[in-house]
Design an enzyme around this catalytic site. Structure first.
Site, PDB file in Angstrom:
ATOM      1  N   HIS A   1      52.201  12.906  45.211  1.00 35.12           N
ATOM      2  CA  HIS A   1      51.806  13.404  46.532  1.00 35.12           C
ATOM      3  C   HIS A   1      52.131  14.898  46.659  1.00 35.12           C
ATOM      4  O   HIS A   1      51.334  15.679  47.195  1.00 35.12           O
ATOM      5  CB  HIS A   1      52.587  12.682  47.647  1.00 35.12           C
TER       6      HIS A   1
ATOM      7  N   MET B   1      50.244   7.675  52.844  1.00 35.17           N
ATOM      8  CA  MET B   1      50.910   6.553  53.512  1.00 35.17           C
ATOM      9  C   MET B   1      52.421   6.651  53.315  1.00 35.17           C
ATOM     10  O   MET B   1      53.139   5.655  53.503  1.00 35.17           O
ATOM     11  CB  MET B   1      50.373   5.225  52.978  1.00 35.17           C
TER      12      MET B   1
ATOM     13  N   GLN C   1      38.406   5.452  45.765  1.00 38.00           N
ATOM     14  CA  GLN C   1      38.657   5.958  47.119  1.00 38.00           C
ATOM     15  C   GLN C   1      38.062   7.365  47.277  1.00 38.00           C
ATOM     16  O   GLN C   1      37.518   7.702  48.334  1.00 38.00           O
ATOM     17  CB  GLN C   1      40.164   5.982  47.386  1.00 38.00           C
TER      18      GLN C   1
END
Ligand code: AMP
Length: 280
Positions: free
Chosen positions: A37, A30, A154
């Protein structure tokens, strides 16, 4: 690095490379990228011919409108970081590109895992995650998809999604370790919203997890959870949960569980942080 905003442009590009025998590694994000990341991008870089990152702040996974509105955006810096990390493709779609007018939301049968912990505190969140990941996987058709253990539940949900969509053979999930700041705080885009004082307090989450890791074989698990919650509350957190759960079921672990996972979700100044640590 090539930036695509339209799936009709991206899909044929990837298909072309597939036909040349090239493998694709995919990192969905996102944005507001940080080294956590980038560790996924770097791993994908080592293991694939083509590395694709997506940046899409997915409205359907936010159960809190304010959280969505305040989600940090830093596209220029993100592009710079991705280029430095050797990413080949950035997919940067708009909301109507992912959810066109004719888009029909379907219900994913996630069972128990969407009813506990994050699922219980963020109703609808994992349905939103599945919607967007389902769309992205269809567009990118990756050989490998890279996720962070930071979002433990998740990872379980996306594993289930691939089973439901019969994609477990086509797409290999790679779960990468959580990258932390020097003081132990798990890197997160939401950390950008913490003020100086909150940023210091936020380190208590990892301290509690480490306490649990160091003591879970000696002390009753219920006591450790209670002590952890109290430590967080005394520091000013609003605690959603401090749980020690079985890694497969996410049900509360019992004493003979060989390797449970400790999970925390807590907010400071309205900023919700999550973290976890596998105990073994
Ligand atoms: P997000 O942009 O928060 O949706 O995260 C995109 C991906 O990066 C997810 O698979 C996250 O689990 C992963 N990620 C987020 N923070 C970290 C971190 N600190 N270390 C490793 N991976 C992370």
């Amino acid at each position: 690095m090539t930036i695509f905003k339209k799936q009709d442009h991206l899909s044929p590009f990837i298909q072309y490379h597939k036909k040349q025998g090239r493998s694709t590694g995919f990192v969905p994000t996102m944005g507001a990228l940080h080294p956590g990341h980038i560790s996924l991008i770097s791993q994908a870089r080592k293991e694939n011919d083509l590395v694709v990152c997506s940046i899409f702040v997915n409205p359907t996974q936010f159960n809190n409108a304010e959280d969505f509105k305040l989600y940090p955006v830093s596209i220029a810096a993100d592009i710079e970081m991705l280029m430095q990390a050797g990413c080949d493709v950035l997919f940067l779609p708009s909301v109507p590109e992912i959810y066109p007018d004719q888009y029909l939301a379907k219900n994913y049968e996630l069972g128990h895992i969407e009813k506990v912990l994050e699922g219980a505190f963020r109703p609808g969140h994992f349905q939103g995650v599945c919607q967007v990941v389902d769309r992205l996987v269809n567009i990118v058709a990756p050989d490998k998809m890279y996720l962070g253990q930071k979002d433990f539940q998740q990872c379980m949900v996306i594993t289930r999604l691939l089973e439901l969509e019969k994609k477990t053979e086509a797409v290999e999930l790679v779960i990468a370790p959580t990258l932390r700041e020097n003081d132990g705080l798990a890197m997160s885009s939401r950390n950008l919203r913490l003020n100086t004082e909150q940023r210091v307090t936020a380190t208590i989450i990892y301290e509690v997890l480490k306490n649990i890791r160091d003591q879970w074989r000696e002390k009753p698990l219920e006591q450790l959870k209670r002590e952890g919650r109290k430590k967080l509350e005394d520091a000013g957190f609003v605690v959603d949960y401090v749980e020690i759960a079985d890694q497969q079921s996410l049900l509360p672990a019992n004493i003979d569980d060989p390797s449970p996972v400790a999970l925390i979700a807590a907010s400071i100044g309205g900023i919700r942080l999550i973290d976890n640590l596998i105990l073994n």
